[in-house]
Every structure is written in structure tokens, then in C-alpha cells.
Design a protein around this motif. Structure first.
Motif, mmCIF file in Angstrom:
data_model
loop_
_atom_site.group_PDB
_atom_site.id
_atom_site.type_symbol
_atom_site.label_atom_id
_atom_site.label_comp_id
_atom_site.label_asym_id
_atom_site.label_seq_id
_atom_site.Cartn_x
_atom_site.Cartn_y
_atom_site.Cartn_z
ATOM 1 N N LEU A 1 0.861 -1.175 0.000
ATOM 2 C CA LEU A 1 0.000 0.000 0.000
ATOM 3 C C LEU A 1 0.902 1.232 0.000
ATOM 4 O O LEU A 1 1.715 1.407 0.903
ATOM 5 N N CYS A 2 0.795 2.062 -1.037
ATOM 6 C CA CYS A 2 1.594 3.278 -1.150
ATOM 7 C C CYS A 2 0.737 4.461 -0.725
ATOM 8 O O CYS A 2 -0.343 4.672 -1.275
ATOM 9 N N VAL A 3 1.225 5.225 0.248
ATOM 10 C CA VAL A 3 0.436 6.306 0.834
ATOM 11 C C VAL A 3 1.119 7.653 0.623
ATOM 12 O O VAL A 3 2.299 7.816 0.939
ATOM 13 N N CYS A 4 0.350 8.610 0.080
ATOM 14 C CA CYS A 4 0.809 9.999 -0.018
ATOM 15 C C CYS A 4 -0.334 10.899 0.421
ATOM 16 O O CYS A 4 -1.429 10.417 0.728
ATOM 17 N N GLY A 5 -0.097 12.178 0.445
ATOM 18 C CA GLY A 5 -1.081 13.130 0.955
ATOM 19 C C GLY A 5 -2.451 13.021 0.326
ATOM 20 O O GLY A 5 -3.465 13.045 1.012
ATOM 21 N N SER A 6 -2.511 12.889 -0.997
ATOM 22 C CA SER A 6 -3.815 12.832 -1.663
ATOM 23 C C SER A 6 -4.148 11.453 -2.195
ATOM 24 O O SER A 6 -5.260 11.208 -2.646
ATOM 25 N N GLY A 7 -3.181 10.540 -2.182
ATOM 26 C CA GLY A 7 -3.429 9.181 -2.678
ATOM 27 C C GLY A 7 -3.394 9.090 -4.183
ATOM 28 O O GLY A 7 -3.912 8.138 -4.753
ATOM 29 N N THR A 8 -2.767 10.071 -4.854
ATOM 30 C CA THR A 8 -2.737 10.029 -6.315
ATOM 31 C C THR A 8 -1.318 10.143 -6.872
ATOM 32 O O THR A 8 -0.667 9.137 -7.086
ATOM 33 N N VAL A 9 -0.848 11.346 -7.087
ATOM 34 C CA VAL A 9 0.381 11.557 -7.847
ATOM 35 C C VAL A 9 1.621 10.956 -7.185
ATOM 36 O O VAL A 9 2.298 10.121 -7.783
ATOM 37 N N SER A 10 1.941 11.366 -5.985
ATOM 38 C CA SER A 10 3.165 10.880 -5.331
ATOM 39 C C SER A 10 3.111 9.384 -5.086
ATOM 40 O O SER A 10 4.100 8.679 -5.310
ATOM 41 N N SER A 11 1.972 8.897 -4.634
ATOM 42 C CA SER A 11 1.881 7.457 -4.372
ATOM 43 C C SER A 11 1.991 6.661 -5.666
ATOM 44 O O SER A 11 2.565 5.574 -5.683
ATOM 45 N N ALA A 12 1.471 7.190 -6.768
ATOM 46 C CA ALA A 12 1.589 6.507 -8.063
ATOM 47 C C ALA A 12 3.048 6.462 -8.516
ATOM 48 O O ALA A 12 3.513 5.440 -9.042
ATOM 49 N N THR B 1 -1.145 -0.704 -4.424
ATOM 50 C CA THR B 1 -2.394 0.033 -4.236
ATOM 51 C C THR B 1 -2.033 1.406 -3.712
ATOM 52 O O THR B 1 -1.172 1.524 -2.840
ATOM 53 N N GLU B 2 -2.666 2.437 -4.242
ATOM 54 C CA GLU B 2 -2.378 3.812 -3.830
ATOM 55 C C GLU B 2 -3.495 4.333 -2.936
ATOM 56 O O GLU B 2 -4.665 4.033 -3.172
ATOM 57 N N ALA B 3 -3.109 5.103 -1.923
ATOM 58 C CA ALA B 3 -4.091 5.617 -0.963
ATOM 59 C C ALA B 3 -3.600 6.906 -0.323
ATOM 60 O O ALA B 3 -2.414 7.214 -0.341
ATOM 61 N N SER B 4 -4.540 7.620 0.271
ATOM 62 C CA SER B 4 -4.212 8.784 1.100
ATOM 63 C C SER B 4 -4.200 8.306 2.551
ATOM 64 O O SER B 4 -4.754 7.244 2.860
ATOM 65 N N PRO B 5 -3.610 9.079 3.469
ATOM 66 C CA PRO B 5 -3.618 8.660 4.875
ATOM 67 C C PRO B 5 -5.039 8.436 5.414
ATOM 68 O O PRO B 5 -5.260 7.538 6.230
ATOM 69 N N ASN B 6 -5.997 9.224 4.954
ATOM 70 C CA ASN B 6 -7.373 9.092 5.436
ATOM 71 C C ASN B 6 -8.101 7.876 4.891
ATOM 72 O O ASN B 6 -9.144 7.501 5.418
ATOM 73 N N SER B 7 -7.576 7.267 3.836
ATOM 74 C CA SER B 7 -8.272 6.117 3.252
ATOM 75 C C SER B 7 -7.610 4.779 3.563
ATOM 76 O O SER B 7 -8.035 3.742 3.066
ATOM 77 N N ILE B 8 -6.573 4.790 4.399
ATOM 78 C CA ILE B 8 -5.874 3.538 4.708
ATOM 79 C C ILE B 8 -6.817 2.503 5.308
ATOM 80 O O ILE B 8 -6.839 1.353 4.873
ATOM 81 N N ALA B 9 -7.584 2.890 6.302
ATOM 82 C CA ALA B 9 -8.466 1.930 6.980
ATOM 83 C C ALA B 9 -9.405 1.255 5.995
ATOM 84 O O ALA B 9 -9.601 0.031 6.052
ATOM 85 N N SER B 10 -9.982 2.009 5.079
ATOM 86 C CA SER B 10 -10.896 1.388 4.118
ATOM 87 C C SER B 10 -10.135 0.534 3.106
ATOM 88 O O SER B 10 -10.627 -0.512 2.680
#
Length: 98
Positions: A7-18, A38-47
Motif C-alpha cells: 500500500l503506497c500512501v501519499c497526501g492525496s493518494g494520487t500523484v506521489s503514491s503513483a 495500491t495507492e491511498a491517502s492517509p485518510n483512506s488507509i483503513a478502508s
């Protein structure tokens, strides 16, 4: 090839994590690992982790909560500095899992 899920996590779950996901997938493939990313933001990790298995979390943004999944600071994959350290940290976790 061995398989893993990251699971790759960045601020928005898009550009940096991709970007991290692509580079990390390539580097791990060179070491014999087929990584599902899988890319995600910190707020979407749990889901994202609900009902799924991840071997590790590659973090560009701070992830302070403990989800019971090992975390690797992956900023080096963005900056180009210390990329090998990020790969080594990931490999240490993956190899320890068998």
C-alpha cells in the motif's frame, strides 16, 4: 518470482503514491518480487486495508496510526536520494515474512 502486496500512501493518494508505486514495483521486480501496488491517502488507509492483505505500507506522507502492517518511509523514491535504502527496507520486511 515471489509475490507481495504494498500500500503506497501519499497526501492525496494520487500523484506521489503513483510515482512511488511505479518505481518501487520496478526496483522490487529486479530483486525477484512481483509487487501488487495500491495507492491511498492517509485518510483512506483503513478502508483500503479492510478485508485485504498488505505486506507493508510505503509512506510518503506520515502515517502515525498503527495498522499492524510494517511501514517504510518511501520519500527517497520521490527524491531519487536513498532509493536503495527504501528498497532494502522493503526487502528486509518481505524476506522476513518468508
Amino acid at each position: 518470482m515471489k509475490s507481495c502486496s504494498i500500500l503506497c500512501v501519499c497526501g492525496s493518494g494520487t500523484v506521489s503514491s503513483a510515482m512511488v508505486a511505479g518505481k518501487l514495483k520496478e526496483k522490487l521486480a529486479e530483486k525477484g518480487w512481483d509487487a501488487a501496488m495500491t495507492e491511498a491517502s492517509p485518510n483512506s488507509i483503513a478502508s483500503e486495508i479492510s478485508g485485504k492483505h498488505f505486506d507493508l505500507i510505503a509512506c510518503v506522507s506520515p502515517v502515525r496510526q498503527d495498522f499492524g502492517i510494517p511501514k517504510v518511509k518511501a520519500v527517497g523514491m520521490l527524491t531519487g536520494m536513498a532509493e536503495e535504502k527504501v528498497v532494502e527496507d522493503c526487502l528486509a520486511i518481505l524476506e522476513a515474512k518468508g
